[in-house]
Design an enzyme around this catalytic site. Structure first.
Site, short mmCIF file in Angstrom:
data_model
loop_
_atom_site.label_atom_id
_atom_site.label_comp_id
_atom_site.label_asym_id
_atom_site.label_seq_id
_atom_site.Cartn_x
_atom_site.Cartn_y
_atom_site.Cartn_z
N GLY A 258 0.82 -1.20 0.00
CA GLY A 258 0.00 0.00 0.00
C GLY A 258 0.85 1.24 0.00
O GLY A 258 2.06 1.18 -0.23
N ASN A 259 0.23 2.38 0.22
CA ASN A 259 0.96 3.65 0.27
C ASN A 259 0.37 4.53 1.37
O ASN A 259 -0.63 4.18 1.99
CB ASN A 259 0.90 4.34 -1.10
CG ASN A 259 -0.51 4.69 -1.51
OD1 ASN A 259 -1.11 5.60 -0.95
ND2 ASN A 259 -1.07 3.95 -2.46
N ARG A 260 1.00 5.65 1.60
CA ARG A 260 0.68 6.49 2.76
C ARG A 260 -0.37 7.57 2.47
O ARG A 260 -0.54 8.48 3.28
CB ARG A 260 1.94 7.19 3.27
CG ARG A 260 2.98 6.26 3.83
CD ARG A 260 4.10 7.07 4.46
NE ARG A 260 5.27 6.26 4.73
CZ ARG A 260 5.38 5.46 5.80
NH1 ARG A 260 4.39 5.40 6.67
NH2 ARG A 260 6.47 4.75 5.97
#
Ligand code: CTP
Ligand code: CA
Length: 234
Positions: free
Chosen positions: A33-35
């Site tokens: 995933g990403n932030r």
């Protein structure tokens, strides 16, 4: 202070905004995933609602604190993966005058989803995770034009590097994606990703600058809608 009245220049317009960051599962408990917090996309949805639009927010993994900023009138479609986001955005886009892709879409996903939790093997060492490339939802929307006259907008967070500065990367991306507008955000060195002040340059599909703005995510959102309204009226 002089308070500007809210322009109601999106009345009668249906808009779709994607926001947050997609997650690609590896096993029942893990994902790539990403932030992305979803704050810029939520600010875009709020601004469009305030300006009179009928708004659908396709939200990928947005925390309740950020979702809580949405006014009650905004339709919400929660998604997790890129495949789910793509289906939800395309479905809503069939009826939309404007689609804004503010979500941070995972570029890659694991080829295989393990049915069981991946275990540490004593002898074989760490697993190699094979990835495959996700569809480019924005480029597809720009290509397919699901509704006549639809305005398609992308977002790009860029940093400068050896091969070019933020704007040269943005111009190249604008031409590659084919969206009507690409909002380019300068990140790194304390800008973007959670920072209060953003700098945005809105480019057209040739990479030419149509507008630029600096300020909060709310101010950036209004600058993007200003550029969209110009196109809708043209
Ligand atoms: N985007 C998308 N589908 C993808 C990747 C990106 O729709 N698979 C959209 C994003 O929502 C955003 C725009 O494309 O509106 C730009 O995303 P960005 O990650 O900057 O572009 P990429 O083409 O993935 O290039 P990069 O290699 O810089 O990540
Ligand atoms: Ca990307």
């Amino acid at each position: 202070a002089l308070v500007q009245p809210t322009p109601r220049d999106l009345v009668g317009r249906r808009v779709v905004v994607s926001a947050g960051g997609t997650r690609e599962p590896l096993d029942p408990v893990r994902f790539l995933g990403n932030r992305s917090s979803g704050r810029q996309g939520v600010a875009l949805a709020r601004a469009a609602h305030r300006r009179g639009a009928d708004v659908t927010l396709v939200g990928a993994n947005i925390g309740s604190e950020v979702l809580g900023l949405l006014p009650a009138g905004v339709r919400q479609v929660p998604v997790e993966t890129t495949a789910e986001l793509r289906t939800a955005v395309r479905g809503a886009a069939e009826e939309a005058d404007v689609v804004v892709m503010a979500a941070a879409v995972a570029d890659f996903r694991p080829v295989a989803l393990s049915e069981h939790k991946i275990k540490k093997a004593e002898d074989s060492g760490p697993p190699l995770i094979e990835l495959t490339t996700n569809p480019d939802v924005l480029a597809e929307l720009a290509q397919d034009r699901l509704r006549v006259g639809q305005v398609v907008v992308g977002f790009a967070a860029e940093t400068g590097d050896q091969s070019g500065d933020v704007l040269s990367h943005g111009r190249e991306k604008a031409r590659r994606k084919g969206a009507d507008l690409l909002a380019v955000n300068a990140v790194g060195g304390g800008r973007g990703f959670g920072e209060v002040t953003n700098e945005v340059t809105v480019l057209d599909s040739d990479g030419a600058t149509v507008r630029s703005a600096a300020g909060t995510k709310d101010e950036v959102a209004d600058a993007v809608w200003d550029a969209v309204v110009d196109l809708l009226q043209a």
